[in-house]
Design a protein around this motif. Structure first.
Motif, short mmCIF file in Angstrom:
data_model
loop_
_atom_site.label_atom_id
_atom_site.label_comp_id
_atom_site.label_asym_id
_atom_site.label_seq_id
_atom_site.Cartn_x
_atom_site.Cartn_y
_atom_site.Cartn_z
N CYS A 67 0.82 -1.21 0.00
CA CYS A 67 0.00 0.00 0.00
C CYS A 67 0.85 1.27 0.00
O CYS A 67 0.39 2.33 -0.40
N ARG A 96 2.22 -11.97 4.05
CA ARG A 96 0.86 -11.42 4.14
C ARG A 96 0.52 -11.19 5.61
O ARG A 96 0.71 -12.05 6.46
N GLY A 98 -2.83 -9.83 7.36
CA GLY A 98 -4.21 -9.38 7.15
C GLY A 98 -4.48 -9.24 5.67
O GLY A 98 -4.27 -10.18 4.90
N THR A 99 -4.91 -8.06 5.26
CA THR A 99 -5.20 -7.84 3.84
C THR A 99 -4.02 -7.28 3.07
O THR A 99 -4.08 -7.16 1.86
N TRP A 100 -2.93 -6.95 3.76
CA TRP A 100 -1.78 -6.34 3.10
C TRP A 100 -0.62 -7.31 2.99
O TRP A 100 -0.45 -8.20 3.81
#
Length: 121
Positions: A67, A96, A98-100
């Protein structure tokens, strides 16, 4: 970061490097060694990949969340594609959370590439 700001890159510990191939001055590369090194070097000539690689290398703490490094002028799927190519070449590792996904430079691989091109040996 402004364009005039100088970023100091971390120094790789070459003592921990596990050379994949002998130095280029040691003699002719085997077919296997040449293919292995070519895959690593082939991943870097693309300007987007090189920018992503340098962003990860210069990021504080030695790792960067996707991100935080995806602003290289291409779409997110293209960024993911280039990061995948760098990871497949062994130049980056990822984790990885979580979502990141967080990326790190694989210092032993980069040190091995450097050692292979060292003409002083």
């Amino acid at each position: 970061m402004s364009k005039s700001e100088i970023v100091e890159l971390p120094v790789l510990d070459t003592g921990a490097a596990v050379p994949c191939c002998p130095p280029i001055t040691a003699g002719e590369l085997t077919q296997a060694d040449a293919e292995k090194m070519a895959a690593m070097f082939k991943a870097l000539p693309d300007p987007v990949r090189l920018r992503l690689f340098s962003k990860v290398a210069s990021y504080a703490g030695g790792e960067a969340c996707v991100c935080d490094i995806s602003d290289v002028g291409v779409s997110q799927p293209t960024v993911s594609h280039h990061l995948k190519k760098l990871r497949e070449a062994g130049l980056l590792t990822s984790e990885r959370r979580g979502t990141w996904v967080y990326y790190q430079i694989a210092p032993s691989v980069v040190a091995a590439m450097s050692a292979m091109l060292d003409l002083r040996t």
